[in-house]
Design an enzyme around this catalytic site. Sequence first.
Site, PDB file in Angstrom:
ATOM      1  N   GLN A 263      32.168  84.220  18.637  1.00 15.62           N
ATOM      2  CA  GLN A 263      33.622  84.324  18.645  1.00 15.62           C
ATOM      3  C   GLN A 263      34.128  84.398  20.083  1.00 15.62           C
ATOM      4  O   GLN A 263      33.397  84.828  20.985  1.00 15.62           O
ATOM      5  CB  GLN A 263      34.113  85.564  17.873  1.00 15.62           C
ATOM      6  CG  GLN A 263      34.183  85.401  16.369  1.00 15.62           C
ATOM      7  CD  GLN A 263      32.839  85.642  15.714  1.00 15.62           C
ATOM      8  OE1 GLN A 263      32.023  86.420  16.207  1.00 15.62           O
ATOM      9  NE2 GLN A 263      32.590  84.959  14.608  1.00 15.62           N
TER      10      GLN A 263
ATOM     11  N   CYS B 277      37.283  90.977  14.419  1.00 18.57           N
ATOM     12  CA  CYS B 277      35.874  90.861  14.820  1.00 18.57           C
ATOM     13  C   CYS B 277      35.464  92.215  15.379  1.00 18.57           C
ATOM     14  O   CYS B 277      35.878  92.591  16.477  1.00 18.57           O
ATOM     15  CB  CYS B 277      35.686  89.758  15.852  1.00 18.57           C
ATOM     16  SG  CYS B 277      33.958  89.541  16.343  1.00 18.57           S
ATOM     17  N   GLY B 278      34.661  92.945  14.617  1.00 16.50           N
ATOM     18  CA  GLY B 278      34.334  94.313  14.997  1.00 16.50           C
ATOM     19  C   GLY B 278      33.548  94.421  16.284  1.00 16.50           C
ATOM     20  O   GLY B 278      33.857  95.245  17.154  1.00 16.50           O
ATOM     21  N   ASN B 279      32.510  93.602  16.438  1.00 12.41           N
ATOM     22  CA  ASN B 279      31.704  93.699  17.655  1.00 12.41           C
ATOM     23  C   ASN B 279      32.463  93.227  18.882  1.00 12.41           C
ATOM     24  O   ASN B 279      32.314  93.796  19.972  1.00 12.41           O
ATOM     25  CB  ASN B 279      30.403  92.900  17.491  1.00 12.41           C
ATOM     26  CG  ASN B 279      29.350  93.664  16.715  1.00 12.41           C
ATOM     27  OD1 ASN B 279      29.284  94.889  16.778  1.00 12.41           O
ATOM     28  ND2 ASN B 279      28.536  92.943  15.967  1.00 12.41           N
TER      29      ASN B 279
ATOM     30  N   ASN C 259      39.269  90.285   7.327  1.00 11.27           N
ATOM     31  CA  ASN C 259      38.714  88.988   6.973  1.00 11.27           C
ATOM     32  C   ASN C 259      37.865  89.183   5.721  1.00 11.27           C
ATOM     33  O   ASN C 259      37.416  90.290   5.432  1.00 11.27           O
ATOM     34  CB  ASN C 259      37.902  88.382   8.129  1.00 11.27           C
ATOM     35  CG  ASN C 259      36.828  89.320   8.653  1.00 11.27           C
ATOM     36  OD1 ASN C 259      36.613  90.409   8.122  1.00 11.27           O
ATOM     37  ND2 ASN C 259      36.138  88.917   9.698  1.00 11.27           N
TER      38      ASN C 259
ATOM     39  N   GLU D 261      28.435  83.811   9.072  1.00 14.08           N
ATOM     40  CA  GLU D 261      29.840  84.038   9.408  1.00 14.08           C
ATOM     41  C   GLU D 261      30.683  82.790   9.179  1.00 14.08           C
ATOM     42  O   GLU D 261      30.291  81.681   9.567  1.00 14.08           O
ATOM     43  CB  GLU D 261      29.977  84.482  10.863  1.00 14.08           C
ATOM     44  CG  GLU D 261      29.510  85.896  11.116  1.00 14.08           C
ATOM     45  CD  GLU D 261      30.062  86.465  12.401  1.00 14.08           C
ATOM     46  OE1 GLU D 261      31.302  86.478  12.563  1.00 14.08           O
ATOM     47  OE2 GLU D 261      29.258  86.883  13.248  1.00 14.08           O
ATOM     48  N   ARG D 262      31.822  83.009   8.569  1.00 10.50           N
ATOM     49  CA  ARG D 262      32.800  81.945   8.376  1.00 10.50           C
ATOM     50  C   ARG D 262      33.190  81.352   9.728  1.00 10.50           C
ATOM     51  O   ARG D 262      33.608  82.064  10.629  1.00 10.50           O
ATOM     52  CB  ARG D 262      34.035  82.539   7.677  1.00 10.50           C
ATOM     53  CG  ARG D 262      35.197  81.600   7.491  1.00 10.50           C
ATOM     54  CD  ARG D 262      36.399  82.318   6.898  1.00 10.50           C
ATOM     55  NE  ARG D 262      36.936  83.345   7.796  1.00 10.50           N
ATOM     56  CZ  ARG D 262      38.071  84.001   7.586  1.00 10.50           C
ATOM     57  NH1 ARG D 262      38.782  83.755   6.494  1.00 10.50           N
ATOM     58  NH2 ARG D 262      38.487  84.912   8.442  1.00 10.50           N
TER      59      ARG D 262
ATOM     60  N   CYS E  67      27.067  91.085  12.907  1.00 10.86           N
ATOM     61  CA  CYS E  67      28.489  90.927  12.586  1.00 10.86           C
ATOM     62  C   CYS E  67      29.056  92.311  12.315  1.00 10.86           C
ATOM     63  O   CYS E  67      28.643  92.979  11.368  1.00 10.86           O
ATOM     64  CB  CYS E  67      28.671  90.017  11.373  1.00 10.86           C
ATOM     65  SG  CYS E  67      30.389  89.856  10.813  1.00 10.86           S
ATOM     66  N   GLY E  68      30.005  92.740  13.140  1.00  8.33           N
ATOM     67  CA  GLY E  68      30.550  94.081  13.000  1.00  8.33           C
ATOM     68  C   GLY E  68      31.355  94.275  11.734  1.00  8.33           C
ATOM     69  O   GLY E  68      31.161  95.253  11.001  1.00  8.33           O
ATOM     70  N   SER E  69      32.283  93.350  11.463  1.00  7.41           N
ATOM     71  CA  SER E  69      33.075  93.486  10.239  1.00  7.41           C
ATOM     72  C   SER E  69      32.185  93.319   9.017  1.00  7.41           C
ATOM     73  O   SER E  69      32.413  93.951   7.978  1.00  7.41           O
ATOM     74  CB  SER E  69      34.229  92.478  10.221  1.00  7.41           C
ATOM     75  OG  SER E  69      33.751  91.143  10.237  1.00  7.41           O
TER      76      SER E  69
END
Length: 279
Positions: free
Chosen positions: A54, A81-83, A158, A209-210, A218-220
């Site tokens: 990202q 995006c968490g991370n 998301n 991930e989309r 992936c954080g989220s």
Amino acid sequence: MMDMGASSGLGFMKMHGAGNDFVVIDSRGRGGALVTAGLARALGDRHRGVGFDQLAEIRDQEGADCALDFWNSDGSRSGTCGNATRCVSDYLMRDLGRDEVNLVTARGRLHARRREDGLVAVNMGAPQLLWSEIPLARAMETDSLPLEGTPSAVGMGNPHCIYFVEDAEAVDLAGRGAAVETDPLFPERTNVEFASLIGPDRLRLRVWERGAGITLACGSGACATAVAAARRGLTGRQVRLEMDGGVLEVDWRDEGVWLSGPVARVFEGHLSPEMMALA
């Protein structure tokens, strides 16, 4: 603040959180957003650009330390995006000389802090558990979807579709992830997670991930998976998730879902006029 001098081209920084990698562009004081879908696609190309899962763009925001926009490597937008939020928070805390910051994203206002052990934590807000919020294509219970494998759905700004399986290592992540991402049940497409319980409050997690494909973390997705596991009674609300790129910690509290993990700054650079022309 990173060097954004126009004389040497647009500045950027490469960071990662547990192997989930990002390009960060600081547009504060530049009169508005600089990133376009074309620039995001060009930068996201790992052979001809910089490469990332990202891209995060930092903008000025009244009443907060910054606003934050996210782009996937295919040029599509991401609501959260968490991370990347943790990485940008680390950069801002160092830049501002503080241990806490507030950021505004499409998800809303998020609070981040540096823990005593050095990990960076961000409150990702309350999970979205109603079908209309995630969103899904029609009304249904979200903890057991009418798909093979009866996955759960959770929104973290998301959409996420989470499968609990016996062995996450054995899953054809590319094949199944790509197929589920575009299933008609998810009108905005979806991120896809495959998780296995490997100990008390410990999950092995792999992610598609989309808009990005297979990523190391992936954080989220970690947040969504922890919430789904707790809803099913597989774990408590404090969960350790072991991903391909490292370990993330999730704590689902009344005030929101806290995501914690490591942050690494890799390098800084400037984009050439030739790269900018590709946008």
